[in-house]
Design a protein around this motif. Structure first.
Motif, PDB file in Angstrom:
ATOM      1  N   ALA A 145       6.612  32.424  77.909  1.00  0.00           N
ATOM      2  CA  ALA A 145       5.820  33.515  77.328  1.00  0.00           C
ATOM      3  C   ALA A 145       5.401  33.265  75.888  1.00  0.00           C
ATOM      4  CB  ALA A 145       6.586  34.833  77.446  1.00  0.00           C
ATOM      5  N   LEU A 146       5.133  32.011  75.520  1.00  0.00           N
ATOM      6  CA  LEU A 146       4.662  31.727  74.174  1.00  0.00           C
ATOM      7  C   LEU A 146       3.232  32.245  74.049  1.00  0.00           C
ATOM      8  CD1 LEU A 146       5.696  30.373  71.569  1.00  0.00           C
ATOM      9  CD2 LEU A 146       4.465  28.326  72.282  1.00  0.00           C
ATOM     10  N   LYS A 147       3.044  33.179  73.122  1.00  0.00           N
ATOM     11  CA  LYS A 147       1.755  33.859  73.010  1.00  0.00           C
ATOM     12  C   LYS A 147       1.460  34.168  71.550  1.00  0.00           C
ATOM     13  CE  LYS A 147      -0.600  38.097  74.570  1.00  0.00           C
ATOM     14  NZ  LYS A 147      -1.391  38.228  73.376  1.00  0.00           N
ATOM     15  N   LEU A 148       0.184  34.034  71.182  1.00  0.00           N
ATOM     16  CA  LEU A 148      -0.239  34.414  69.845  1.00  0.00           C
ATOM     17  C   LEU A 148      -0.105  35.928  69.708  1.00  0.00           C
ATOM     18  CD1 LEU A 148      -1.519  33.675  67.106  1.00  0.00           C
ATOM     19  CD2 LEU A 148      -3.750  34.038  68.183  1.00  0.00           C
ATOM     20  N   ARG A 149       0.696  36.365  68.737  1.00  0.00           N
ATOM     21  CA  ARG A 149       0.939  37.801  68.570  1.00  0.00           C
ATOM     22  C   ARG A 149       0.458  38.328  67.228  1.00  0.00           C
ATOM     23  NH1 ARG A 149       4.621  40.209  71.754  1.00  0.00           N
ATOM     24  NH2 ARG A 149       3.512  42.037  71.064  1.00  0.00           N
TER      25      ARG A 149
ATOM     26  N   MET B 293      -1.135  27.748  58.835  1.00  0.00           N
ATOM     27  CA  MET B 293       0.164  27.445  59.394  1.00  0.00           C
ATOM     28  C   MET B 293       0.237  28.020  60.802  1.00  0.00           C
ATOM     29  SD  MET B 293       2.814  28.052  56.251  1.00  0.00           S
ATOM     30  CE  MET B 293       4.072  27.109  57.067  1.00  0.00           C
ATOM     31  N   ALA B 294       1.063  27.392  61.617  1.00  0.00           N
ATOM     32  CA  ALA B 294       1.332  27.881  62.967  1.00  0.00           C
ATOM     33  C   ALA B 294       2.843  27.919  63.134  1.00  0.00           C
ATOM     34  CB  ALA B 294       0.699  26.971  64.016  1.00  0.00           C
ATOM     35  N   VAL B 295       3.374  29.109  63.411  1.00  0.00           N
ATOM     36  CA  VAL B 295       4.822  29.278  63.524  1.00  0.00           C
ATOM     37  C   VAL B 295       5.157  30.109  64.761  1.00  0.00           C
ATOM     38  CG1 VAL B 295       5.110  29.154  61.010  1.00  0.00           C
ATOM     39  CG2 VAL B 295       4.963  31.373  62.116  1.00  0.00           C
ATOM     40  N   ALA B 296       6.445  30.062  65.125  1.00  0.00           N
ATOM     41  CA  ALA B 296       6.894  30.831  66.290  1.00  0.00           C
ATOM     42  C   ALA B 296       8.202  31.539  65.985  1.00  0.00           C
ATOM     43  CB  ALA B 296       7.075  29.917  67.493  1.00  0.00           C
ATOM     44  N   PHE B 297       8.288  32.764  66.464  1.00  0.00           N
ATOM     45  CA  PHE B 297       9.549  33.475  66.534  1.00  0.00           C
ATOM     46  C   PHE B 297      10.027  33.292  67.969  1.00  0.00           C
ATOM     47  CE2 PHE B 297       7.644  35.770  62.922  1.00  0.00           C
ATOM     48  CZ  PHE B 297       8.667  35.599  62.006  1.00  0.00           C
ATOM     49  N   ILE B 298      11.038  32.462  68.135  1.00  0.00           N
ATOM     50  CA  ILE B 298      11.573  32.148  69.461  1.00  0.00           C
ATOM     51  C   ILE B 298      12.842  32.961  69.653  1.00  0.00           C
ATOM     52  CG2 ILE B 298      12.492  30.327  70.944  1.00  0.00           C
ATOM     53  CD1 ILE B 298      10.794  28.353  69.257  1.00  0.00           C
ATOM     54  N   PHE B 299      12.894  33.699  70.742  1.00  0.00           N
ATOM     55  CA  PHE B 299      14.031  34.563  71.048  1.00  0.00           C
ATOM     56  C   PHE B 299      14.881  33.947  72.144  1.00  0.00           C
ATOM     57  CE2 PHE B 299      10.710  37.160  69.244  1.00  0.00           C
ATOM     58  CZ  PHE B 299      11.391  37.973  68.353  1.00  0.00           C
ATOM     59  N   ASN B 300      16.150  34.319  72.165  1.00  0.00           N
ATOM     60  CA  ASN B 300      17.025  33.903  73.264  1.00  0.00           C
ATOM     61  C   ASN B 300      17.366  35.119  74.130  1.00  0.00           C
ATOM     62  OD1 ASN B 300      19.099  35.306  71.928  1.00  0.00           O
ATOM     63  ND2 ASN B 300      20.084  33.471  71.155  1.00  0.00           N
ATOM     64  N   GLU B 301      18.207  34.899  75.123  1.00  0.00           N
ATOM     65  CA  GLU B 301      18.533  35.986  76.057  1.00  0.00           C
ATOM     66  C   GLU B 301      19.324  37.115  75.393  1.00  0.00           C
ATOM     67  OE1 GLU B 301      21.758  32.804  76.603  1.00  0.00           O
ATOM     68  OE2 GLU B 301      19.601  32.829  76.290  1.00  0.00           O
ATOM     69  N   HIS B 302      19.863  36.880  74.201  1.00  0.00           N
ATOM     70  CA  HIS B 302      20.617  37.903  73.467  1.00  0.00           C
ATOM     71  C   HIS B 302      19.735  38.652  72.464  1.00  0.00           C
ATOM     72  CE1 HIS B 302      24.075  36.010  75.231  1.00  0.00           C
ATOM     73  NE2 HIS B 302      23.752  34.864  74.659  1.00  0.00           N
ATOM     74  N   ARG B 303      18.426  38.406  72.515  1.00  0.00           N
ATOM     75  CA  ARG B 303      17.430  38.990  71.608  1.00  0.00           C
ATOM     76  C   ARG B 303      17.680  38.582  70.156  1.00  0.00           C
ATOM     77  NH1 ARG B 303      13.196  39.200  73.944  1.00  0.00           N
ATOM     78  NH2 ARG B 303      12.290  40.435  72.297  1.00  0.00           N
ATOM     79  N   GLU B 304      18.236  37.400  69.991  1.00  0.00           N
ATOM     80  CA  GLU B 304      18.334  36.808  68.663  1.00  0.00           C
ATOM     81  C   GLU B 304      17.083  35.955  68.461  1.00  0.00           C
ATOM     82  OE1 GLU B 304      23.076  36.010  68.181  1.00  0.00           O
ATOM     83  OE2 GLU B 304      21.982  34.805  69.646  1.00  0.00           O
TER      84      GLU B 304
END
Length: 167
Positions: free
Chosen positions: A65-69, A1-12
């Motif tokens: 800044a999408l990066k494998l973490r 699987m490939a997933v992302a935790f995408i954040f907004n300017e409010h760190r949500e």
């Protein structure tokens, strides 16, 4: 699987709440992403970008800044090894989300994720990211296991050790 935790300017962080009738994790909050398709196994980033577009409507130009973490391994039913490539990134301010038939999109305060209906691996990744990963840009590998009846994760930094050794 490939997933992302995408954040907004409010760190949500952006989650998809799966429909209660979903065959996979019904009703749960999951990171944006999904199964990799044929031809994507050697390029998890491409799979992740495709999934983000399909589930949120966000294009690559709306992400920073999408990066494998993280790369997380876990055993499923003692016969299948699951590998999850986890990226982190930021949505551009003012980006509009478009929901898919997969479920409802929700911005969730990071500090409340552990009290939400999420998988153990999601909880462990967010906990580690907030404690350690947010302060650096390293890639970590994690293995899920049980510890005193609870899910736990062992973490290690993923690095090219041989290139650091002088011969």
């Amino acid at each position: 699987m490939a997933v992302a935790f995408i954040f907004n300017e409010h760190r949500e962080v952006l989650f998809l709440q799966k429909k209660p009738t979903s065959a996979f994790l019904p009703g749960m909050l999951v990171p944006i992403g999904g199964h990799m398709e044929s031809g994507e196994f050697s390029d998890p980033m491409r799979a992740c970008l495709r999934e983000i577009q399909e589930e949120t409507g966000l294009g690559e130009h709306e992400l920073a800044a999408l990066k494998l973490r993280y790369i997380v391994h876990r055993m499923k039913d003692e016969r299948e090894i699951r590998i999850q490539y986890i990226f982190t990134g930021e949505a551009a301010a003012g980006s509009e989300l478009v929901e898919s038939e997969e479920g409802r999109l929700l911005w969730v305060d990071c500090s409340t994720v552990s009290s939400r209906h999420v998988s153990a691996s999601t909880e462990e990744v967010i906990r580690h990211f907030l404690k350690t990963g947010i302060h650096n840009h390293k890639t970590y590998i994690g293995t899920m296991h049980g510890l005193q009846g609870q899910a736990a994760m062992n973490w290690a930094v993923l690095e090219d050790w041989e290139s650091r050794v002088s011969l």
